[in-house]
Enzyme design. Sequence first.
Site, PDB file in Angstrom:
ATOM      1  N   HIS A  85       0.707 -19.579  -6.750  1.00 38.99           N
ATOM      2  CA  HIS A  85       2.112 -18.993  -6.736  1.00 38.99           C
ATOM      3  C   HIS A  85       2.650 -19.282  -5.278  1.00 38.99           C
ATOM      4  CE1 HIS A  85       1.305 -16.873 -10.320  1.00 38.99           C
ATOM      5  NE2 HIS A  85       0.277 -15.775  -9.717  1.00 38.99           N
ATOM      6  N   TYR A 130       4.187 -21.370 -10.638  1.00 42.72           N
ATOM      7  CA  TYR A 130       4.959 -20.556 -11.680  1.00 42.72           C
ATOM      8  C   TYR A 130       5.172 -19.188 -10.797  1.00 42.72           C
ATOM      9  CZ  TYR A 130       0.601 -18.838 -13.518  1.00 42.72           C
ATOM     10  OH  TYR A 130      -0.904 -18.449 -13.741  1.00 42.72           O
TER      11      TYR A 130
END
Length: 328
Positions: free
Chosen positions: A304, A256
């Site tokens: 990430h 995310y």
Amino acid sequence: CHYLPDNQKCKVFILLLCISAVCMLLNRETYSRFSQIFFEYTSPFLDSSPCACLKCLSEGNPWFMEHFNKSLQPFLTREYSASEDAFNWWKHIQSDRSSLNAHRAAVDELFQIFPNRQYNTQPSPDKCRSCAVVGNSMNLKGSHYGALIDSHDIIIRMNGGRTQGYEADVGARTTHHVMYPESAMDLGNTTHLVLFPFKTMDLRWLVSAFTTGSITVTYTTVKAKIKANKDLVMVLSPAFIKYVHEVWLDNLAHTYPSTGFMTVVLSLHMCDEVSVFGFGVDSDGNWSHYFEGLQNKHMRTGSHHGQREYQVIQQLSDLHKIHMYKGW
Ligand SMILES: *[C@@H]1O[C@H](CO)[C@@H](O)[C@H](O)[C@H]1NC(C)=O
Ligand SMILES: *[C@@H]1O[C@H](CO)[C@@H](O)[C@H](O)[C@H]1NC(C)=O
Ligand SMILES: *[C@@H]1O[C@H](CO)[C@@H](O)[C@H](O)[C@H]1NC(C)=O
């Protein structure tokens, strides 16, 4: 000229500008007559600009317009009703076990405490909203960016970002401070607390932190109470996080978006001009924070997609949609 909407007009504009400069050298009278013509000719296209800056974010480049969804509302309101689709994606970020109904109830509870505002994020022809997005990189140390950062209308900091003792490099003003429960800190009375929620408990924590203080643990110990102005609380919408992931990061699996990247995209929705400070690695290629010692250095890691985020930020910078200040 490529950032102006109409290339033809742009060329004429430049031409008139040059003639104007020449006339100014000749004599005052010619100049004043000329400037009248100049403004008559150019004002219709200057007026049609969506904002009052020299150039506005929300126009131009096709790649940018393909990604930028102007009609999306970044912040939660009482009227937000999580779509099942957005919720089902969002709940996997931090393995949320809440049902959609429990999630909706937590959203309702927010607005029993915090104001329900419809934030107008659209540009307006009589305003130029300049924003500084200030990351926490060590590259700010010794940069002397303080006064430059403070000159922006909106100044957004994040997580552990602090100013006291670092004013010369990072500035002193903060209009918005992005955080989540695990990174929470107390804020001044004029700073907007902007919560980035990654699970339903984060919404419940926000209520608790301003009231009973009953939530003290999420996946780690969190601040029970927070000092901040409750009238200035804003909560990012889960649907916005999904948009950043899908549209700006091409839906890469098992990740995310990072807080920093989401804040940059958010600033594109709140501002007409964006300056970005304190992003990226320090001079040894390590990640570290300007407010921590060198012993806290760590390598680029986490869940990430740093590489993809970096490419998009680079592209935004190449297209002059954001201005990157690389630090020292
Ligand atoms: C932009 O966001 C709106 C509101 O969520 C949505 O209805 C629309 O489909 C989006 N547009 C694009 C091109 O994705
Ligand atoms: C903080 O701001 C609010 C208005 O947003 C005001 O009512 C309150 O008195 C302020 N508190 C302090 C300590 O300045
Ligand atoms: C920081 O960078 C230096 C030079 O690239 C490297 O030798 C060192 O291991 C890095 N430190 C950490 C904690 O990653």
